[in-house]
Design a protein around this motif. Sequence first.
Motif, PDB file in Angstrom:
ATOM      1  N   LEU A  32       0.803  -1.221   0.000  1.00  0.00           N
ATOM      2  CA  LEU A  32       0.000   0.000   0.000  1.00  0.00           C
ATOM      3  C   LEU A  32       0.836   1.270   0.000  1.00  0.00           C
ATOM      4  O   LEU A  32       0.345   2.342  -0.360  1.00  0.00           O
ATOM      5  N   LYS A  33       2.089   1.158   0.446  1.00  0.00           N
ATOM      6  CA  LYS A  33       2.990   2.309   0.544  1.00  0.00           C
ATOM      7  C   LYS A  33       2.356   3.411   1.409  1.00  0.00           C
ATOM      8  O   LYS A  33       1.902   3.150   2.506  1.00  0.00           O
ATOM      9  N   LYS A  34       2.301   4.639   0.915  1.00  0.00           N
ATOM     10  CA  LYS A  34       1.795   5.750   1.717  1.00  0.00           C
ATOM     11  C   LYS A  34       0.336   5.556   2.118  1.00  0.00           C
ATOM     12  O   LYS A  34      -0.119   6.089   3.143  1.00  0.00           O
ATOM     13  N   ASP A  35      -0.420   4.810   1.315  1.00  0.00           N
ATOM     14  CA  ASP A  35      -1.829   4.580   1.643  1.00  0.00           C
ATOM     15  C   ASP A  35      -1.994   3.737   2.905  1.00  0.00           C
ATOM     16  O   ASP A  35      -3.098   3.658   3.467  1.00  0.00           O
ATOM     17  N   ALA A  36      -0.903   3.106   3.360  1.00  0.00           N
ATOM     18  CA  ALA A  36      -0.982   2.311   4.586  1.00  0.00           C
ATOM     19  C   ALA A  36      -1.305   3.174   5.796  1.00  0.00           C
ATOM     20  O   ALA A  36      -1.723   2.658   6.837  1.00  0.00           O
ATOM     21  N   ALA A  37      -1.140   4.487   5.657  1.00  0.00           N
ATOM     22  CA  ALA A  37      -1.489   5.395   6.754  1.00  0.00           C
ATOM     23  C   ALA A  37      -2.970   5.300   7.110  1.00  0.00           C
ATOM     24  O   ALA A  37      -3.370   5.652   8.228  1.00  0.00           O
ATOM     25  N   LEU A  38      -3.781   4.818   6.163  1.00  0.00           N
ATOM     26  CA  LEU A  38      -5.208   4.658   6.435  1.00  0.00           C
ATOM     27  C   LEU A  38      -5.469   3.618   7.528  1.00  0.00           C
ATOM     28  O   LEU A  38      -6.520   3.643   8.177  1.00  0.00           O
ATOM     29  N   LEU A  39      -4.506   2.702   7.724  1.00  0.00           N
ATOM     30  CA  LEU A  39      -4.678   1.662   8.735  1.00  0.00           C
ATOM     31  C   LEU A  39      -4.212   2.111  10.117  1.00  0.00           C
ATOM     32  O   LEU A  39      -4.464   1.418  11.110  1.00  0.00           O
ATOM     33  N   LYS A  40      -3.555   3.253  10.185  1.00  0.00           N
ATOM     34  CA  LYS A  40      -2.994   3.707  11.454  1.00  0.00           C
ATOM     35  C   LYS A  40      -4.035   3.828  12.565  1.00  0.00           C
ATOM     36  O   LYS A  40      -3.734   3.516  13.727  1.00  0.00           O
ATOM     37  N   PRO A  41      -5.260   4.303  12.296  1.00  0.00           N
ATOM     38  CA  PRO A  41      -6.246   4.393  13.394  1.00  0.00           C
ATOM     39  C   PRO A  41      -6.490   3.070  14.105  1.00  0.00           C
ATOM     40  O   PRO A  41      -6.731   3.057  15.318  1.00  0.00           O
ATOM     41  N   LEU A  42      -6.416   1.948  13.380  1.00  0.00           N
ATOM     42  CA  LEU A  42      -6.604   0.647  14.026  1.00  0.00           C
ATOM     43  C   LEU A  42      -5.473   0.367  15.008  1.00  0.00           C
ATOM     44  O   LEU A  42      -5.687  -0.235  16.070  1.00  0.00           O
ATOM     45  N   GLY A  43      -4.264   0.798  14.655  1.00  0.00           N
ATOM     46  CA  GLY A  43      -3.139   0.667  15.575  1.00  0.00           C
ATOM     47  C   GLY A  43      -3.237   1.647  16.725  1.00  0.00           C
ATOM     48  O   GLY A  43      -2.883   1.330  17.861  1.00  0.00           O
ATOM     49  N   ASP A  44      -3.747   2.848  16.440  1.00  0.00           N
ATOM     50  CA  ASP A  44      -3.896   3.849  17.491  1.00  0.00           C
ATOM     51  C   ASP A  44      -4.877   3.389  18.564  1.00  0.00           C
ATOM     52  O   ASP A  44      -4.717   3.724  19.746  1.00  0.00           O
ATOM     53  N   TYR A 200      -0.247  -1.215  12.825  1.00  0.00           N
ATOM     54  CA  TYR A 200       0.868  -0.320  13.101  1.00  0.00           C
ATOM     55  C   TYR A 200       2.072  -0.635  12.227  1.00  0.00           C
ATOM     56  O   TYR A 200       2.754   0.271  11.728  1.00  0.00           O
ATOM     57  N   PHE A 201       2.365  -1.915  12.035  1.00  0.00           N
ATOM     58  CA  PHE A 201       3.504  -2.270  11.194  1.00  0.00           C
ATOM     59  C   PHE A 201       3.233  -1.950   9.723  1.00  0.00           C
ATOM     60  O   PHE A 201       4.152  -1.608   8.979  1.00  0.00           O
ATOM     61  N   ALA A 202       1.994  -2.060   9.303  1.00  0.00           N
ATOM     62  CA  ALA A 202       1.654  -1.650   7.943  1.00  0.00           C
ATOM     63  C   ALA A 202       1.928  -0.158   7.772  1.00  0.00           C
ATOM     64  O   ALA A 202       2.510   0.278   6.764  1.00  0.00           O
ATOM     65  N   TYR A 203       1.526   0.617   8.762  1.00  0.00           N
ATOM     66  CA  TYR A 203       1.753   2.070   8.729  1.00  0.00           C
ATOM     67  C   TYR A 203       3.244   2.403   8.734  1.00  0.00           C
ATOM     68  O   TYR A 203       3.721   3.201   7.912  1.00  0.00           O
ATOM     69  N   LEU A 204       4.006   1.782   9.644  1.00  0.00           N
ATOM     70  CA  LEU A 204       5.431   2.073   9.739  1.00  0.00           C
ATOM     71  C   LEU A 204       6.181   1.693   8.465  1.00  0.00           C
ATOM     72  O   LEU A 204       7.015   2.454   7.963  1.00  0.00           O
ATOM     73  N   THR A 205       5.862   0.501   7.932  1.00  0.00           N
ATOM     74  CA  THR A 205       6.549   0.036   6.726  1.00  0.00           C
ATOM     75  C   THR A 205       6.179   0.875   5.519  1.00  0.00           C
ATOM     76  O   THR A 205       7.036   1.236   4.700  1.00  0.00           O
ATOM     77  N   GLY A 206       4.897   1.195   5.386  1.00  0.00           N
ATOM     78  CA  GLY A 206       4.444   1.936   4.218  1.00  0.00           C
ATOM     79  C   GLY A 206       4.887   3.378   4.191  1.00  0.00           C
ATOM     80  O   GLY A 206       5.266   3.907   3.140  1.00  0.00           O
ATOM     81  N   VAL A 207       4.856   4.044   5.340  1.00  0.00           N
ATOM     82  CA  VAL A 207       5.120   5.477   5.391  1.00  0.00           C
ATOM     83  C   VAL A 207       6.592   5.789   5.600  1.00  0.00           C
ATOM     84  O   VAL A 207       7.148   6.683   4.965  1.00  0.00           O
ATOM     85  N   PHE A 208       7.274   5.042   6.486  1.00  0.00           N
ATOM     86  CA  PHE A 208       8.651   5.371   6.839  1.00  0.00           C
ATOM     87  C   PHE A 208       9.684   4.455   6.205  1.00  0.00           C
ATOM     88  O   PHE A 208      10.876   4.676   6.373  1.00  0.00           O
ATOM     89  N   GLY A 209       9.238   3.439   5.475  1.00  0.00           N
ATOM     90  CA  GLY A 209      10.171   2.509   4.856  1.00  0.00           C
ATOM     91  C   GLY A 209      11.229   3.173   3.995  1.00  0.00           C
ATOM     92  O   GLY A 209      12.427   2.910   4.153  1.00  0.00           O
ATOM     93  N   PRO A 210      10.845   4.067   3.059  1.00  0.00           N
ATOM     94  CA  PRO A 210      11.842   4.700   2.187  1.00  0.00           C
ATOM     95  C   PRO A 210      12.895   5.483   2.960  1.00  0.00           C
ATOM     96  O   PRO A 210      14.083   5.427   2.645  1.00  0.00           O
ATOM     97  N   GLU A 211      12.464   6.224   4.019  1.00  0.00           N
ATOM     98  CA  GLU A 211      13.422   6.990   4.800  1.00  0.00           C
ATOM     99  C   GLU A 211      14.388   6.078   5.545  1.00  0.00           C
ATOM    100  O   GLU A 211      15.586   6.353   5.636  1.00  0.00           O
ATOM    101  N   LEU A 212      13.847   4.960   6.073  1.00  0.00           N
ATOM    102  CA  LEU A 212      14.701   4.039   6.815  1.00  0.00           C
ATOM    103  C   LEU A 212      15.753   3.416   5.917  1.00  0.00           C
ATOM    104  O   LEU A 212      16.860   3.123   6.346  1.00  0.00           O
ATOM    105  N   LEU A 213      15.403   3.216   4.633  1.00  0.00           N
ATOM    106  CA  LEU A 213      16.339   2.588   3.711  1.00  0.00           C
ATOM    107  C   LEU A 213      17.327   3.574   3.129  1.00  0.00           C
ATOM    108  O   LEU A 213      18.449   3.205   2.785  1.00  0.00           O
TER     109      LEU A 213
END
Length: 412
Positions: A32-44, A200-213
Amino acid sequence: MKTKSLTFIKSYGFSLLLLLSISIGSGLGLFLKKDAALLKPLGDIFLNLLFTSLVPLVFFSISSAVAGMTNGRRLGKILFAMLAVFTLTGIVSSVLMVIGVSIFPPATGVHITLQSAGDLQALNTADQIVKAFTTSDFPDVLSKKNMLALILFAILVGLATSSLKEKGRVFADFLASASDVMMKVIDLIMYYAPVGLCAYFAYLTGVFGPELLGSYFRAMTLYYPLTIFYFFAGFSIYAYLAGKGPGVRTFWKNILPPALTALATGSSVAAIPPNLEAANQSGVPRDISELVIPIGATIHMDGSCLAAVLKIAFLFGIFSLDFSGTGTLLTAVGIALLSGIVMSGIPGGGFIGELLIISLYGFPLEAFPIISMIGVLVDPPATLVNSAGDNVCSMIVARMLGGKNWMKDADI
């Protein structure tokens, strides 16, 4: 064979379920990449449930543990052993990173354009200590933002209850009952953990993955392997010291839920509830676990000590300073311990620690965004080590106070 399978599922089933949910979440994040942020509320939702239960859990667990101690000497022994273990493990983790950065300097070949750090207030050590341990109003104590003040207040309530003896017995029973109730609340919240961690892991991987790499690659190629090595090898050694072979097996059997919670949420404090449950399942006496783990979440930061040495070495490289010599390296270890202690257990809590590094070394304020970026990149594994370290330290304290047969006495 069937019995062994059922035993394995009973022991590791929930941990395997969490790992599966995290794998699914990571896959969703990559897809989902950046769209994974849509799942963040479930983690919140999961994180908010843990934080909502956190203050009453910490208050009742610590106050009931202290109130239940008829022997004041035992309380003193627990606190002394805890501080000694926290200090020693912090030194070990700091020295490990000192060796790492000496062999593999993290800033070699790194060129960073310095940017203004903006208007930052000078670090006032006296004010920071006062604000860390006290608040000006009672409602402020009941906040996860003031964990040290909450812990101190809980200890005082427990001591007052214990000192009243029979007059305080009814209140002591209430504290113990409330502590049990809050642990049951955590059990119920953990049923939602697979969904929350997956999101939460979907959100972290999708949104911050490029920066981490892509950012600070050399520093991360040093920090991540060393942290993973310390997590598996270091904690296995600590668990062995606590309980030999059974200690190692028990630690790894129970540590995954709190470790994964810390990794997903980036918060040692959020991992207190599952960490307490894991320690209890490992046979750590509750008067030890309910002191060591909540206090450790705010002042015991092995992962942050590793990160602090990395930040210091990185700044030395950026400013072309010589990071060698006994005095320089010992100072780095000392500052790493200090910055680890002042870091809070909530996400982003490294801010004060980073200011402390800059202030004590006299680096310009332009250095702040440099190590702030490193802080963001190392936060997940650092929090993982911070949280799991509290658990294994509670086992070591139990060994120090209960003798070599403490696990047998706990029927583990």
